[in-house]
Design a protein around this motif. Sequence first.
Motif, mmCIF file in Angstrom:
data_model
loop_
_atom_site.group_PDB
_atom_site.id
_atom_site.type_symbol
_atom_site.label_atom_id
_atom_site.label_comp_id
_atom_site.label_asym_id
_atom_site.label_seq_id
_atom_site.Cartn_x
_atom_site.Cartn_y
_atom_site.Cartn_z
ATOM 1 N N TYR A 222 0.530 59.421 -34.799
ATOM 2 C CA TYR A 222 1.105 58.410 -33.906
ATOM 3 C C TYR A 222 2.526 58.128 -34.394
ATOM 4 C CZ TYR A 222 -3.628 57.404 -32.117
ATOM 5 O OH TYR A 222 -4.878 57.491 -31.528
ATOM 6 N N VAL B 107 -6.437 66.596 -22.540
ATOM 7 C CA VAL B 107 -5.862 65.678 -21.562
ATOM 8 C C VAL B 107 -4.486 65.304 -22.089
ATOM 9 C CG1 VAL B 107 -6.018 63.310 -20.684
ATOM 10 C CG2 VAL B 107 -8.036 64.777 -20.629
ATOM 11 N N THR B 108 -3.502 65.257 -21.199
ATOM 12 C CA THR B 108 -2.170 64.827 -21.623
ATOM 13 C C THR B 108 -1.839 63.484 -20.980
ATOM 14 O OG1 THR B 108 -1.187 66.074 -19.808
ATOM 15 C CG2 THR B 108 -1.292 67.171 -21.937
ATOM 16 N N GLY B 109 -0.892 62.774 -21.574
ATOM 17 C CA GLY B 109 -0.550 61.449 -21.066
ATOM 18 C C GLY B 109 0.943 61.292 -20.833
ATOM 19 N N ARG B 110 1.271 60.754 -19.685
ATOM 20 C CA ARG B 110 2.648 60.359 -19.371
ATOM 21 C C ARG B 110 2.588 58.884 -19.036
ATOM 22 N NH1 ARG B 110 5.850 64.803 -16.091
ATOM 23 N NH2 ARG B 110 5.044 66.702 -17.071
ATOM 24 N N PHE B 111 2.799 58.026 -20.033
ATOM 25 C CA PHE B 111 2.581 56.592 -19.838
ATOM 26 C C PHE B 111 3.847 55.864 -19.407
ATOM 27 C CE2 PHE B 111 -0.539 56.895 -23.699
ATOM 28 C CZ PHE B 111 -1.332 57.778 -22.997
ATOM 29 N N ALA C 93 1.972 62.068 -24.932
ATOM 30 C CA ALA C 93 0.727 61.968 -25.698
ATOM 31 C C ALA C 93 -0.235 63.053 -25.239
ATOM 32 C CB ALA C 93 0.096 60.590 -25.509
ATOM 33 N N TYR C 94 -1.167 63.392 -26.099
ATOM 34 C CA TYR C 94 -2.249 64.298 -25.701
ATOM 35 C C TYR C 94 -3.436 64.104 -26.620
ATOM 36 C CZ TYR C 94 -0.651 67.181 -29.620
ATOM 37 O OH TYR C 94 -0.282 67.613 -30.869
ATOM 38 N N GLN C 95 -4.589 64.527 -26.119
ATOM 39 C CA GLN C 95 -5.780 64.690 -26.948
ATOM 40 C C GLN C 95 -6.344 66.069 -26.651
ATOM 41 O OE1 GLN C 95 -8.356 61.159 -26.196
ATOM 42 N NE2 GLN C 95 -7.877 60.706 -28.342
ATOM 43 N N TYR D 116 -2.257 62.999 -30.406
ATOM 44 C CA TYR D 116 -0.849 62.734 -30.677
ATOM 45 C C TYR D 116 -0.352 61.693 -29.688
ATOM 46 C CZ TYR D 116 3.980 63.263 -31.970
ATOM 47 O OH TYR D 116 5.243 62.997 -32.435
ATOM 48 N N SER D 117 0.341 60.689 -30.198
ATOM 49 C CA SER D 117 1.070 59.783 -29.320
ATOM 50 C C SER D 117 2.470 59.599 -29.862
ATOM 51 C CB SER D 117 0.385 58.416 -29.218
ATOM 52 O OG SER D 117 1.282 57.503 -28.580
ATOM 53 N N ARG E 223 4.033 53.048 -31.090
ATOM 54 C CA ARG E 223 3.230 51.817 -31.257
ATOM 55 C C ARG E 223 2.452 51.928 -32.573
ATOM 56 N NH1 ARG E 223 2.403 52.512 -24.829
ATOM 57 N NH2 ARG E 223 4.296 51.438 -24.214
ATOM 58 N N ARG F 160 -5.736 54.843 -21.787
ATOM 59 C CA ARG F 160 -5.537 56.248 -21.479
ATOM 60 C C ARG F 160 -6.128 57.187 -22.529
ATOM 61 N NH1 ARG F 160 -1.692 57.357 -17.573
ATOM 62 N NH2 ARG F 160 -2.502 59.458 -17.955
ATOM 63 N N MET F 161 -6.105 56.756 -23.770
ATOM 64 C CA MET F 161 -6.493 57.675 -24.846
ATOM 65 C C MET F 161 -7.153 56.865 -25.941
ATOM 66 S SD MET F 161 -3.508 60.413 -25.910
ATOM 67 C CE MET F 161 -3.203 59.626 -27.483
ATOM 68 N N PHE G 187 -15.485 65.191 -27.149
ATOM 69 C CA PHE G 187 -14.308 64.917 -26.311
ATOM 70 C C PHE G 187 -14.822 64.440 -24.962
ATOM 71 C CE2 PHE G 187 -11.051 66.291 -23.253
ATOM 72 C CZ PHE G 187 -9.893 65.801 -23.844
ATOM 73 N N SER H 233 -9.120 59.731 -21.726
ATOM 74 C CA SER H 233 -9.903 60.619 -22.572
ATOM 75 C C SER H 233 -10.212 59.919 -23.876
ATOM 76 C CB SER H 233 -9.125 61.918 -22.841
ATOM 77 O OG SER H 233 -7.930 61.639 -23.533
ATOM 78 N N GLU I 254 -1.346 52.096 -21.457
ATOM 79 C CA GLU I 254 -0.021 52.472 -20.976
ATOM 80 C C GLU I 254 1.082 51.675 -21.658
ATOM 81 O OE1 GLU I 254 -1.122 53.873 -16.434
ATOM 82 O OE2 GLU I 254 -1.319 51.782 -17.019
ATOM 83 N N ASP J 268 -0.842 49.939 -27.876
ATOM 84 C CA ASP J 268 -2.031 50.430 -28.572
ATOM 85 C C ASP J 268 -2.819 49.221 -29.058
ATOM 86 O OD1 ASP J 268 -1.226 53.043 -28.179
ATOM 87 O OD2 ASP J 268 -0.585 53.383 -30.253
ATOM 88 N N TYR K 110 -0.285 46.644 -30.850
ATOM 89 C CA TYR K 110 0.982 47.313 -31.132
ATOM 90 C C TYR K 110 1.711 47.449 -29.804
ATOM 91 C CZ TYR K 110 -1.509 48.665 -35.433
ATOM 92 O OH TYR K 110 -2.232 48.667 -36.603
ATOM 93 N N ALA K 111 2.599 46.508 -29.539
ATOM 94 C CA ALA K 111 3.352 46.530 -28.283
ATOM 95 C C ALA K 111 4.691 47.214 -28.515
ATOM 96 C CB ALA K 111 3.532 45.102 -27.777
#
Lengths: 406, 406
Positions: free
Chosen positions: A159, A206-210, A219-221, A236-237, A241, B152-153, B223, B231, B315, B318, B329-330
């Motif tokens: 992170y 899964v990927t993240g676009r926050f 981010a992804y897992q 990974y993020s 945060r 999201r994760m 997962f 996820s 989003e 955390d 964690y903002a």
Amino acid sequence: MTDPLRLGVVGLGRAFMLMLPTLAQHPLVRLVGASDPREEARRQFEADFSRPHLPARAYASLEQLCADERVEALYIASPHQFHVEHVRLAAQAGKHILVEKPMALTIEDCQAMIDAARRNAVHLMVGHSHSFDAPYLRTAMLIRSGSFGRPRMITAANYTDFLYRPRRPEELDTSQGGGVVFSQAAHQVDVVRLLAASAARSVRAVTGRFDPSRPTEGAYQAFLTFDEGASATLTYSGYGRYDSDEALNWFGEMGRKRNPESYGAARRALAKVSTPEEEAALKNTRAYGIAPSAIGSFARPAAHNHFGHIIVSCEKADLRPMADGVMIYADDKRWLEPLPQPAVPRAEVIDELYAAVRKNVPPLHSGEWGMATLEICLGILESARSGNETVLAHQRARGPVLGGGL
Amino acid sequence: MTDPLRLGVVGLGRAFMLMLPTLAQHPLVRLVGASDPREEARRQFEADFSRPHLPARAYASLEQLCADERVEALYIASPHQFHVEHVRLAAQAGKHILVEKPMALTIEDCQAMIDAARRNAVHLMVGHSHSFDAPYLRTAMLIRSGSFGRPRMITAANYTDFLYRPRRPEELDTSQGGGVVFSQAAHQVDVVRLLAASAARSVRAVTGRFDPSRPTEGAYQAFLTFDEGASATLTYSGYGRYDSDEALNWFGEMGRKRNPESYGAARRALAKVSTPEEEAALKNTRAYGIAPSAIGSFARPAAHNHFGHIIVSCEKADLRPMADGVMIYADDKRWLEPLPQPAVPRAEVIDELYAAVRKNVPPLHSGEWGMATLEICLGILESARSGNETVLAHQRARGPVLGGGL
């Protein structure tokens, strides 16, 4: 009597800046050439690296650099999308090659790079990636000693504030190799592959676009399976945060002690720019040839580079790479296998390159190795898009240094 | 004026021992009956819980307990494989039901339990599971406030010594509900489902049996994907090596401060027994009615129950449930949303049961909820066996308390 490797650098950008302490200090390497379109970078390079009887020469084009016969090997640190063409030119010129990660953006390009190196009988290495870091190499050696049984389950979580460091626009565009999958999974997957010690079979992700203002993967897992029954979870993020350096005693990625109180610093700095141009300009203030030269003022890092919180559960012990050693959790006791404080950060990259070029030791981080890692990165993107598991096809190349299946 | 719920207990074994501090101290409950085949447990129960004008009566059979008209609700804490039959009997007797996790060993049994409760118009709840813990309920409320965007994760990792605590032979036999998937994924999956705040879609998993002398699942990685694009990665190891309580400031699962220096204690204690019979006997020394009664000597826990290291990346922030609150964690700062020190551990279980029975508030941890969690546990075993992703079919039941998709 050592005979340092005479290295040329293609691209005096951010990757070069991160390798600078290594390249400037490692006793087995001399920087004798470079190519970069920016004149101020070229001027700085010649000033920083020229030595009596061994001038450093910086060129505006890669072709000129390739024509410099003193150069034995090239460190290709140009933007991702240029790697394939630059490797091809370098190989044709007979230069050994260290190409930055991600190796390329497609499997076809990776294959073309491997073919070009083979055709021209030069070594091709991919890196730096954090799988060169001493704590992971030491963990991999401990695993291969057999004392702890086979690795079965790996948890990797990192992170960071990656997405809020100053970027050029293309670094926020996945189609141009932007985002954390190309830039950061390239590290994390590389490390996990090294530690799993067998070939990966499948990836589900899964990927993240926050954050719409940073329109790429932040981010992804991912869930990986391996030939011998092992598995790994990767998280990974880059959203700045929660910070996993907490789990590494607040040693940062570069092996330096961090101040846990500097929360939110990357976002705060970035909040001061309001356009992509301003952001690129901010990034540029740190660029080589613009920022004051660091030559001669490198602080010795307190500990090793790392890439976040990792636990490898083997049949007989859990192994945990830390910035200053490897924690071993056995049945009856736990202890730290200490690593010496590094004299030069990332020395392992040059060690491996030198051994390949000078002693013809096939590198662990070969072209095939880099292609296998890229295939998993692409698999993360593909699985996230399709919602299905991606079966892998380019993982079975033999890695010669640390043993089978790599 | 409160009118405490009059509860009967089915099975005075280990699960009851873990709930004892709650059941003995929560002001909204009175233990008035129990059933157990062991005479010493029955004798202890009557001695511990009889009050003036409200004698506690312990029976040798569940049928006798069901005939005790003072009993309003039954806490079914018998071994897993008996849950379905015991729930059926309890429902037929018109008793509301709290059944321990795992709810059952098959989806068919879960459905039969739900049907029996519906037919007899009684509430059916599943628990204790750690998703009742205040830090997770508080995190779920924070998520549902909308202030932090959608989850999201999720990363969930728990490393314990579960497999080396004294066991009866069937607890090491997966076909009888043994191993960490039935016993521990039942917690971790429950917590993750609560925090994901949408219905799970699929599970991909690998399980691990690293120790032939404990021939059941001692570890797993899973997962999960969810309807709204979220996820989760779940890692559990019960092999007594790395200990994730480190990430919770060394508060243990039960909310008590642990001594990090007691490394390997569970294995050391177990090493003294050499046969399954001796191990069962060791476990038995801690049994209710054999160990000295704890009534009147419960220490107030310093913090809340928990189930390991968990990060929920929403989003906009955390969220990290800790034993004493929720770390947020903002973007610009981080802080702890503190939780008050619990007066009674696991009070939330009785709060939810009381609200269901006395105020007809549909419980979050309903039969449908428990079935959905069991489906994922079975999916972990199935995916590990088949090497494929398991698509889930029983996740869309509406949970009434904390909102949709639960």
